[in-house]
Design a protein around this motif. Structure first.
Motif, PDB file in Angstrom:
ATOM      1  N   SER A  11      99.880  40.846  48.436  1.00 38.31           N
ATOM      2  CA  SER A  11      98.857  41.476  47.601  1.00 38.31           C
ATOM      3  C   SER A  11      99.436  42.409  46.544  1.00 38.31           C
ATOM      4  O   SER A  11      98.708  42.835  45.652  1.00 38.31           O
ATOM      5  CB  SER A  11      97.876  42.254  48.481  1.00 38.31           C
ATOM      6  OG  SER A  11      98.555  43.269  49.201  1.00 38.31           O
ATOM      7  N   SER A  12     100.708  42.698  46.619  1.00 38.32           N
ATOM      8  CA  SER A  12     101.328  43.562  45.607  1.00 38.32           C
ATOM      9  C   SER A  12     101.953  42.764  44.471  1.00 38.32           C
ATOM     10  O   SER A  12     102.397  43.339  43.478  1.00 38.32           O
ATOM     11  CB  SER A  12     102.394  44.453  46.249  1.00 38.32           C
ATOM     12  OG  SER A  12     103.492  43.685  46.688  1.00 38.32           O
ATOM     13  N   ASN A  31      96.766  38.801  38.194  1.00 33.87           N
ATOM     14  CA  ASN A  31      97.414  40.025  38.666  1.00 33.87           C
ATOM     15  C   ASN A  31      97.149  40.210  40.154  1.00 33.87           C
ATOM     16  O   ASN A  31      96.499  39.392  40.802  1.00 33.87           O
ATOM     17  CB  ASN A  31      96.977  41.226  37.835  1.00 33.87           C
ATOM     18  CG  ASN A  31      95.553  41.655  38.141  1.00 33.87           C
ATOM     19  OD1 ASN A  31      94.736  40.862  38.596  1.00 33.87           O
ATOM     20  ND2 ASN A  31      95.250  42.917  37.894  1.00 33.87           N
ATOM     21  N   ARG A  32      97.686  41.290  40.697  1.00 34.00           N
ATOM     22  CA  ARG A  32      97.750  41.420  42.148  1.00 34.00           C
ATOM     23  C   ARG A  32      96.387  41.465  42.817  1.00 34.00           C
ATOM     24  O   ARG A  32      96.239  41.000  43.950  1.00 34.00           O
ATOM     25  CB  ARG A  32      98.562  42.646  42.543  1.00 34.00           C
ATOM     26  CG  ARG A  32      98.009  43.946  42.030  1.00 34.00           C
ATOM     27  CD  ARG A  32      98.928  45.078  42.384  1.00 34.00           C
ATOM     28  NE  ARG A  32      98.501  46.346  41.796  1.00 34.00           N
ATOM     29  CZ  ARG A  32      99.185  47.460  41.911  1.00 34.00           C
ATOM     30  NH1 ARG A  32     100.326  47.490  42.578  1.00 34.00           N
ATOM     31  NH2 ARG A  32      98.740  48.563  41.354  1.00 34.00           N
ATOM     32  N   ASN A  33      95.382  41.997  42.141  1.00 34.45           N
ATOM     33  CA  ASN A  33      94.067  42.084  42.789  1.00 34.45           C
ATOM     34  C   ASN A  33      93.081  41.050  42.261  1.00 34.45           C
ATOM     35  O   ASN A  33      91.907  41.058  42.628  1.00 34.45           O
ATOM     36  CB  ASN A  33      93.490  43.484  42.669  1.00 34.45           C
ATOM     37  CG  ASN A  33      93.207  43.875  41.222  1.00 34.45           C
ATOM     38  OD1 ASN A  33      93.256  43.044  40.316  1.00 34.45           O
ATOM     39  ND2 ASN A  33      92.895  45.138  41.009  1.00 34.45           N
ATOM     40  N   GLY A  34      93.556  40.178  41.376  1.00 34.77           N
ATOM     41  CA  GLY A  34      92.703  39.119  40.847  1.00 34.77           C
ATOM     42  C   GLY A  34      91.796  39.555  39.727  1.00 34.77           C
ATOM     43  O   GLY A  34      90.983  38.760  39.244  1.00 34.77           O
ATOM     44  N   GLY A  35      91.930  40.804  39.300  1.00 31.69           N
ATOM     45  CA  GLY A  35      91.030  41.315  38.278  1.00 31.69           C
ATOM     46  C   GLY A  35      91.389  40.905  36.863  1.00 31.69           C
ATOM     47  O   GLY A  35      90.579  41.074  35.936  1.00 31.69           O
ATOM     48  N   ARG A  43      93.018  33.742  43.934  1.00 32.65           N
ATOM     49  CA  ARG A  43      93.920  34.112  45.018  1.00 32.65           C
ATOM     50  C   ARG A  43      93.116  34.660  46.188  1.00 32.65           C
ATOM     51  O   ARG A  43      92.055  35.253  45.992  1.00 32.65           O
ATOM     52  CB  ARG A  43      94.960  35.141  44.558  1.00 32.65           C
ATOM     53  CG  ARG A  43      94.427  36.490  44.172  1.00 32.65           C
ATOM     54  CD  ARG A  43      95.517  37.353  43.545  1.00 32.65           C
ATOM     55  NE  ARG A  43      96.603  37.647  44.489  1.00 32.65           N
ATOM     56  CZ  ARG A  43      97.805  38.067  44.115  1.00 32.65           C
ATOM     57  NH1 ARG A  43      98.095  38.223  42.828  1.00 32.65           N
ATOM     58  NH2 ARG A  43      98.726  38.336  45.033  1.00 32.65           N
ATOM     59  N   ASN A  57      94.124  37.115  49.063  1.00 31.70           N
ATOM     60  CA  ASN A  57      95.197  37.962  49.589  1.00 31.70           C
ATOM     61  C   ASN A  57      95.197  38.007  51.116  1.00 31.70           C
ATOM     62  O   ASN A  57      96.235  38.249  51.725  1.00 31.70           O
ATOM     63  CB  ASN A  57      95.086  39.365  49.010  1.00 31.70           C
ATOM     64  CG  ASN A  57      95.525  39.427  47.560  1.00 31.70           C
ATOM     65  OD1 ASN A  57      96.186  38.508  47.051  1.00 31.70           O
ATOM     66  ND2 ASN A  57      95.157  40.502  46.870  1.00 31.70           N
ATOM     67  N   GLY A  59     102.850  44.308  39.936  1.00 37.38           N
ATOM     68  CA  GLY A  59     101.503  43.783  40.116  1.00 37.38           C
ATOM     69  C   GLY A  59     100.901  43.189  38.868  1.00 37.38           C
ATOM     70  O   GLY A  59      99.845  42.533  38.922  1.00 37.38           O
TER      71      GLY A  59
END
Length: 124
Positions: A30-31, A52-56, A72, A74, A102
């Motif tokens: 997730s990072s 990006n890491r959080n899908g945003g 994704r 996570n 990220g």
């Protein structure tokens, strides 16, 4: 250290669909920013889509915009590439990549870990 394993490639007719998956090892998935790249014979590796890491934040190359969707999960350490309305020019080896920061990048040299690739062949 992250290990990436792609799956889901294959042979499909033009207009068809495929869903690529990339399973990552490790607890810190997730990072990582993730990306899908492709390389056709005799051509340079090119970016297809990144997240990006959080899908945003996601990016699509103009050639796939409106046809491909990156996502994704996570919790499952997996990133996906849904590919619809496939064209013969989408034929390539598709690679999944992870970037330690990220934030995603369109430049393949910015990615730290790579999968082995999965072949996608689209027949006309």
């Amino acid at each position: 250290q992250v290990q990436l394993v792609e799956s889901g490639g294959g042979l499909v007719q033009a207009g068809g669909s495929l869903r690529l998956s990339c399973a990552a090892s490790g607890r810190t998935f997730s990072s990582y920013a993730m990306g899908w790249f492709r390389q056709a014979p005799g051509k340079e590796r090119e970016s297809v889509s990144t997240i990006n890491r959080n899908g945003g934040s996601v990016y699509y190359d103009d050639s796939v915009k409106g046809r491909f969707t990156i996502s994704r999960d996570n919790a499952k350490n997996t990133v996906y590439l849904e590919m619809n309305s496939l064209k013969p020019e989408d034929t390539a080896v598709y690679y999944c990549a992870a970037r330690s920061t990220g934030w995603s990048s369109r430049e393949f040299r910015d990615y730290d870990y790579w999968g082995q690739g999965t072949q996608v062949t689209v027949s006309s």
